[in-house]
Design a protein around this motif. Structure first.
Motif, short mmCIF file in Angstrom:
data_model
loop_
_atom_site.label_atom_id
_atom_site.label_comp_id
_atom_site.label_asym_id
_atom_site.label_seq_id
_atom_site.Cartn_x
_atom_site.Cartn_y
_atom_site.Cartn_z
N UNK A 1 0.82 -1.22 0.00
CA UNK A 1 0.00 0.00 0.00
C UNK A 1 0.86 1.27 0.00
N UNK A 2 2.09 1.19 0.52
CA UNK A 2 2.97 2.36 0.46
C UNK A 2 3.41 2.64 -0.98
N UNK A 3 3.48 1.58 -1.80
CA UNK A 3 3.87 1.75 -3.20
C UNK A 3 2.69 2.17 -4.08
N UNK A 4 1.48 1.77 -3.69
CA UNK A 4 0.30 2.13 -4.48
C UNK A 4 0.10 3.65 -4.42
N UNK A 5 -0.14 4.24 -5.54
CA UNK A 5 -0.32 5.69 -5.58
C UNK A 5 0.97 6.47 -5.69
N UNK A 6 2.10 5.76 -5.74
CA UNK A 6 3.39 6.46 -5.85
C UNK A 6 3.49 7.19 -7.18
N UNK A 7 2.89 6.62 -8.23
CA UNK A 7 2.91 7.28 -9.54
C UNK A 7 2.20 8.62 -9.48
N UNK A 8 0.99 8.64 -8.89
CA UNK A 8 0.25 9.89 -8.78
C UNK A 8 0.98 10.89 -7.89
N UNK A 9 1.60 10.38 -6.82
CA UNK A 9 2.33 11.25 -5.90
C UNK A 9 3.50 11.92 -6.62
N UNK A 10 4.13 11.20 -7.54
CA UNK A 10 5.25 11.76 -8.31
C UNK A 10 4.82 13.02 -9.05
N UNK A 11 3.66 12.96 -9.72
CA UNK A 11 3.19 14.12 -10.48
C UNK A 11 2.61 15.20 -9.57
N UNK A 12 2.14 14.79 -8.40
CA UNK A 12 1.58 15.77 -7.48
C UNK A 12 2.66 16.63 -6.85
N UNK A 13 3.77 16.00 -6.46
CA UNK A 13 4.83 16.76 -5.77
C UNK A 13 6.05 16.98 -6.65
N UNK A 14 5.92 16.68 -7.97
CA UNK A 14 7.01 16.97 -8.90
C UNK A 14 7.34 18.45 -8.83
N UNK A 15 8.58 18.77 -8.57
CA UNK A 15 8.97 20.16 -8.41
C UNK A 15 9.05 20.58 -6.95
N UNK A 16 8.39 19.80 -6.07
CA UNK A 16 8.47 20.11 -4.64
C UNK A 16 9.43 19.16 -3.92
N UNK A 17 9.89 18.12 -4.62
CA UNK A 17 10.81 17.17 -3.98
C UNK A 17 12.06 17.86 -3.47
N UNK A 18 12.58 18.80 -4.27
CA UNK A 18 13.79 19.51 -3.86
C UNK A 18 13.56 20.35 -2.61
N UNK A 19 12.30 20.67 -2.34
CA UNK A 19 11.98 21.50 -1.17
C UNK A 19 12.21 20.75 0.13
N UNK A 20 12.12 19.42 0.08
CA UNK A 20 12.29 18.61 1.30
C UNK A 20 13.78 18.40 1.57
N UNK A 21 14.49 19.49 1.84
CA UNK A 21 15.94 19.43 1.93
C UNK A 21 16.42 18.67 3.17
N UNK A 22 15.55 18.52 4.17
CA UNK A 22 15.95 17.81 5.38
C UNK A 22 15.39 16.39 5.45
N UNK A 23 14.73 15.94 4.36
CA UNK A 23 14.13 14.61 4.38
C UNK A 23 15.17 13.52 4.61
N UNK A 24 16.33 13.66 3.97
CA UNK A 24 17.38 12.65 4.13
C UNK A 24 17.81 12.53 5.59
N UNK A 25 17.86 13.67 6.30
CA UNK A 25 18.25 13.64 7.72
C UNK A 25 17.18 12.93 8.56
N UNK A 26 15.90 13.22 8.24
CA UNK A 26 14.82 12.58 8.96
C UNK A 26 14.80 11.07 8.73
N UNK A 27 14.98 10.66 7.47
CA UNK A 27 15.02 9.23 7.16
C UNK A 27 16.23 8.56 7.80
N UNK A 28 17.35 9.26 7.82
CA UNK A 28 18.55 8.71 8.46
C UNK A 28 18.29 8.46 9.95
N UNK A 29 17.61 9.42 10.60
CA UNK A 29 17.29 9.26 12.03
C UNK A 29 16.34 8.07 12.24
#
Length: 395
Positions: A232-260
């Motif tokens: 279910x985490x993978x379902x809808x990933x395609x739509x999410x790609x187009x929804x947040x395309x261009x905003x992915x770069x905005x999540x500049x601290x996501x890597x730190x959160x995932x690392x934690x």
């Protein structure tokens, strides 16, 4: 709780039906999804996942329910991080905008198949060898460290081992032929870049599974919960790609959160391994009395870290600047690339986005604006896009 074969069968049918619906009603005819379409279907898939979680909570108990939601949220966050790599691969292969949906759906299906194999393999190892938890914990701790590297998302190339082998063994072309996987070039059957980009995404999906599956096994060892939370985490990933395309770069601290989060789950796995210890060189092969972290605590920490990470990223002025500059570069490149799309209205939409982003960049504090990498090249790309647009209007 033991899940009956009937429940397994119904779950598999529902997942396959959702994927089939996605293909036949949205992807079969190549098109660029609108923001509204992407938002509606993203919300629908999240809603389906939440409803399923509620049913698990009602019929399986609060323990299974909390394990499902902890696993789903963690896998969803990792999936969003994977979109960075998908973006790099798609940009590297210059996939036409209207054909990107098919590539992403293939990636989701391949990922689901690969991760299902890893799930059952992991479950078999865990049931036979308790010390596997040590290995899973170590994998997550190493992955957490790698996420903190500046180049955690790789460069702009997708020339992996599988692609190099494919190009050496088979006749390939440099140009797309719609969404076809094969075409005729110089009288010979040849692979198109569409097939190669699917191979590239499939190869990277296997690498994603190496940290994704140990992460969710750190939250639950119930194979049904592991599988459904991952699916279910993978379902809808395609739509999410187009929804947040261009905003992915905005999540500049996501890597730190995932690392934690991955480091936390890695420690949780090591503690669980110590609690179940059978290795003779640790405490003479006897279990070590250590504190184990409950699923409720895990769920709270995961939600808390992701909330702080996303809010900090969205409020960051550096993140806003980086997003606008990277979007301007991407839209300038896409506008100048005549193979990016055959849809004139889509090209005009890209140009409007480019001009809007340029206005935002000019209004920014120069200290954020000038920190961007290759800023002079980006300015040259934007200037060339303006020049070509003026030529187009003058025709």
């Amino acid at each position: 709780m033991t899940v009956s074969p009937l429940i397994w069968a119904i779950t598999m049918v529902v997942i396959v039906a959702l994927l089939a619906f996605d293909y036949f009603f949205h992807i079969r005819k190549a098109h660029v999804p609108t923001l509204r379409e992407a938002a509606v279907w993203s919300a629908l898939y999240v809603g389906v996942a939440v409803i399923f979680g509620v049913l698990v909570w009602v019929f399986g108990g609060s323990g299974m329910g909390s394990e499902y939601f902890a696993g789903y949220i963690t896998e969803k966050a990792l999936s969003v991080d994977n979109l960075f790599v998908f973006l790099i691969i798609i940009a590297s292969f210059r996939v036409p905008r209207e054909d990107q949906q098919k590539v992403l759906l293939f990636g989701i299906i391949f990922s689901l198949i690969a991760r299902t194999g890893f799930i059952f393999l992991g479950a078999a190892l865990i049931n036979s060898f308790a010390w596997v938890f040590y290995i899973f914990g170590l994998i997550l701790l190493i992955t957490a460290g790698n996420l903190l590297r500046p180049d955690a998302h790789g460069d702009d190339q997708a020339d992996n081992f599988m692609i190099r082998i494919a190009r050496k063994l088979f006749h390939t072309t440099e140009h797309y032929d719609g969404d076809k996987l094969f075409t005729i070039q110089d009288g010979k059957r040849a692979l198109t870049p569409m097939l190669l980009v699917m191979v590239a995404i499939g190869g990277t999906d296997i690498l994603f599974a190496l940290d994704s599956i140990p992460a969710i096994f750190g939250l639950t060892q119930n194979v049904y919960i592991v599988f459904t939370a991952t699916a279910f985490s993978l379902m809808g990933l395609r739509q999410l790609y187009f929804l947040i395309d261009g905003l992915l770069d905005r999540l500049i601290y996501l890597a730190y959160g995932l690392a934690a989060i991955l480091a936390f789950i890695g420690v949780k796995l090591v503690l669980h391994a110590l609690h179940e210890n059978t290795l003779p060189f640790i405490n003479d092969g006897q279990p070590v009395p250590v504190v184990e972290i409950s699923t409720g605590v895990s769920l709270s920490i995961i939600i808390g870290v992701l909330t702080v990470t996303v809010i900090a990223s969205l409020l960051s002025k550096a993140g806003i600047a980086q997003t606008s500059i990277n979007n301007a570069r991407r839209h300038a490149v896409n506008y100048l690339d005549l193979e990016y799309t055959a849809d004139a209205s889509e090209r005009e939409r890209i140009y409007r986005l480019l001009t809007a982003e340029e206005s935002q960049i000019l209004a920014m504090d120069p200290k954020y604006r000038n920190k961007a990498k290759d800023i002079d090249k980006i300015r040259a790309l934007v200037a060339e896009a303006h020049r070509q647009h003026e030529e187009y209007l003058a025709r």
